[in-house]
Design an enzyme around this catalytic site. Sequence first.
Site, mmCIF file in Angstrom:
data_model
loop_
_atom_site.group_PDB
_atom_site.id
_atom_site.type_symbol
_atom_site.label_atom_id
_atom_site.label_comp_id
_atom_site.label_asym_id
_atom_site.label_seq_id
_atom_site.Cartn_x
_atom_site.Cartn_y
_atom_site.Cartn_z
ATOM 1 N N CYS A 279 -4.207 1.112 -15.613
ATOM 2 C CA CYS A 279 -4.766 -0.052 -14.913
ATOM 3 C C CYS A 279 -3.689 -1.070 -14.607
ATOM 4 O O CYS A 279 -3.704 -1.714 -13.577
ATOM 5 C CB CYS A 279 -5.865 -0.670 -15.754
ATOM 6 S SG CYS A 279 -5.333 -1.026 -17.420
ATOM 7 N N GLU B 35 -12.896 -4.906 -17.842
ATOM 8 C CA GLU B 35 -11.466 -4.622 -17.662
ATOM 9 C C GLU B 35 -11.391 -3.599 -16.542
ATOM 10 O O GLU B 35 -11.643 -2.418 -16.753
ATOM 11 C CB GLU B 35 -10.861 -4.037 -18.946
ATOM 12 C CG GLU B 35 -11.041 -4.895 -20.185
ATOM 13 C CD GLU B 35 -10.022 -6.013 -20.296
ATOM 14 O OE1 GLU B 35 -9.292 -6.277 -19.329
ATOM 15 O OE2 GLU B 35 -9.977 -6.640 -21.368
HETATM 16 P P1 NAD Z 1 -15.065 4.880 -13.947
HETATM 17 O O1 NAD Z 1 -15.530 3.511 -13.656
HETATM 18 O O2 NAD Z 1 -15.471 5.955 -13.032
HETATM 19 O O3 NAD Z 1 -15.507 5.344 -15.408
HETATM 20 C C1 NAD Z 1 -15.300 4.540 -16.541
HETATM 21 C C2 NAD Z 1 -16.415 4.791 -17.528
HETATM 22 O O4 NAD Z 1 -17.643 4.375 -16.947
HETATM 23 C C3 NAD Z 1 -16.603 6.251 -17.923
HETATM 24 O O5 NAD Z 1 -16.959 6.336 -19.287
HETATM 25 C C4 NAD Z 1 -17.775 6.672 -17.065
HETATM 26 O O6 NAD Z 1 -18.517 7.730 -17.627
HETATM 27 C C5 NAD Z 1 -18.607 5.408 -17.048
HETATM 28 N N1 NAD Z 1 -19.536 5.307 -15.927
HETATM 29 C C6 NAD Z 1 -19.435 5.884 -14.696
HETATM 30 N N2 NAD Z 1 -20.525 5.574 -13.946
HETATM 31 C C7 NAD Z 1 -21.319 4.787 -14.719
HETATM 32 C C8 NAD Z 1 -22.568 4.131 -14.511
HETATM 33 N N3 NAD Z 1 -23.226 4.249 -13.350
HETATM 34 N N4 NAD Z 1 -23.058 3.384 -15.510
HETATM 35 C C9 NAD Z 1 -22.406 3.246 -16.682
HETATM 36 N N5 NAD Z 1 -21.238 3.852 -16.941
HETATM 37 C C10 NAD Z 1 -20.692 4.611 -15.972
HETATM 38 O O7 NAD Z 1 -13.496 4.729 -14.023
HETATM 39 P P2 NAD Z 1 -12.450 5.872 -14.308
HETATM 40 O O8 NAD Z 1 -12.236 6.654 -13.075
HETATM 41 O O9 NAD Z 1 -12.845 6.597 -15.529
HETATM 42 O O10 NAD Z 1 -11.151 4.986 -14.661
HETATM 43 C C11 NAD Z 1 -10.319 4.543 -13.684
HETATM 44 C C12 NAD Z 1 -10.490 3.056 -13.428
HETATM 45 O O11 NAD Z 1 -10.470 2.328 -14.650
HETATM 46 C C13 NAD Z 1 -9.358 2.502 -12.627
HETATM 47 O O12 NAD Z 1 -9.847 1.653 -11.626
HETATM 48 C C14 NAD Z 1 -8.539 1.706 -13.624
HETATM 49 O O13 NAD Z 1 -7.784 0.687 -13.095
HETATM 50 C C15 NAD Z 1 -9.581 1.231 -14.548
HETATM 51 N N6 NAD Z 1 -9.020 0.921 -15.867
HETATM 52 C C16 NAD Z 1 -8.889 -0.386 -16.226
HETATM 53 C C17 NAD Z 1 -8.316 -0.727 -17.440
HETATM 54 C C18 NAD Z 1 -8.169 -2.159 -17.835
HETATM 55 O O14 NAD Z 1 -7.986 -2.436 -19.004
HETATM 56 N N7 NAD Z 1 -8.236 -3.097 -16.925
HETATM 57 C C19 NAD Z 1 -7.898 0.277 -18.309
HETATM 58 C C20 NAD Z 1 -8.050 1.599 -17.926
HETATM 59 C C21 NAD Z 1 -8.624 1.905 -16.697
#
Ligand code: NAD
Length: 481
Positions: free
Chosen positions: A286, A252
């Site tokens: 998102c 997502e």
């Molecule tokens: P992010 O990808 O930086 O982090 C999301 C999660 O991934 C966090 O728990 C983070 O610790 C983890 N993570 C980071 N690097 C990682 C790695 N190398 N390996 C495994 N896990 C890792 O995203 P964010 O900044 O926390 O959230 C914002 C983004 O999320 C936006 O692009 C938004 O659109 C998206 N989002 C999507 C939805 C949806 O349902 N489509 C919902 C909420 C947020």
Amino acid sequence: MTLPLWFDPTEYLAGGRWRQTPERLPVENPSDGTTIAEIARGTQAEIDEAVAAARTAFEGDWGALSAAERGRLLLRMSRIVEDRADALAVLEAMDVGKPLKQARADVVALARYLEFYGGAADKVMGETIPFQNGYTAYTLREPHGVTAHIVPWNYPMQIIGRSVGAALAMGNATVLKPAEEASLTALAFARIAEEAGLPAGAVNIVPGLGEEAGAALSAHSGINHISFTGSVPVGQLIQEAAAHHVVPVTLELGGKSPQLVFADADLDRALPFLVNAGVQNAGQTCSAASRILVERSRYDEVLERMATAYRRLRVGPAMADLEVGPLISARQKQIVEGYLGLASDLTIAAQGQIAADAPAGGHYVAPTLIGGGHGAHRLAQEEIFGPAQIVIPFEDEADAIRIANGTDYGLVASVWSENGPRTMRLAKRLRAGQVFLNNYGAGGGVELPFGGTGKSGHGREKGFEALYGFSTLKTVAAWHG
Ligand code: NAD
């Protein structure tokens, strides 16, 4: 205000045992920049422990429960969430920076997810298949085993509800890695699972950094499914990790969702949806409607009416409960301000007001409405993830579809028009996982399958559909002559 904690936030949970990690991470209150708590900094060792504990639970007490028993436990969790609603809302408001009323709405959604999936747990059925004479053939829906859940900071409770809630309903044992920026309500969720009586190891939680705990979890050979919600670049890493172990993955990711306003739209009804879907949670959603496409003949009117609404938006600390709170971090503020700097060739139609007494250390950005846009502009192509919307004129239906479908994303779209056949036609032609006709978001839509196409990801969560994603299909063919 002190945090309403009824648990120790510095601990992680594996196999029913809460323990400390050697190192910790600070928890920042985005409303004023102060450190309000510490959380565990899980690494490979804690992830190994959590995955092993989940496996034990899956093969033991948790896996032995009937679907009805699992459902009852989730319903019990739902009631505890309701009982603890005030504390959960304050925790989320102080951790994420969202206005208290939004945090309260997130608590309601979490309780509803647990209620929905609790009720659905014993209603997922297979099929009997007409097959050759002498056989009875049927399908069974079975859990994957150990599921990994990596969630972002913007809606922790809602995303945990839809992801972990559905996985538990199907009988998976779960390992949750919350975002380092906002782990408090995730920890509360694990406590509530314990209070409700879920067997040890059904829910395990390891807070920590993405590149440490998150990477260790997604690369772990002991997991059977990954549910990831977050950014596109990290989603790509997760899919690579899943490919390595050949496990299914639900992604997502982000969006650049449009709302299409035709000249025959009921503007009085549309207006609150147009604005709110852009500034809710300070635009850190998102499914934020960050593009508003308006038929040329009413473009000026829509822009002006949206501008009036923007000028009334007040921005301030989460607990002041205004329309808009701070962004999650200084880094996010910097990213959003960088994007707003790209608007110099467009028109700033209006901005909201940051409250005069908003603390200097908070990460506040004034909601910004940008006019004069066109579909190819970077502000119309890239996810800003802040309180900003770009308004773009279109000439006719074909032009509207071309602009709406003209990004890498495809998460949500809406159509505002009193022409019923047109709305139905567009519902088919818009590239999005969800299309709303004369509404947007449908109040959260726990029951409505949700997910993206293109770079918005793949797989579906929410609704009954999620239960299929969190299970695998087995076919049984029995010969009996
Ligand atoms: P992010 O990808 O930086 O982090 C999301 C999660 O991934 C966090 O728990 C983070 O610790 C983890 N993570 C980071 N690097 C990682 C790695 N190398 N390996 C495994 N896990 C890792 O995203 P964010 O900044 O926390 O959230 C914002 C983004 O999320 C936006 O692009 C938004 O659109 C998206 N989002 C999507 C939805 C949806 O349902 N489509 C919902 C909420 C947020």
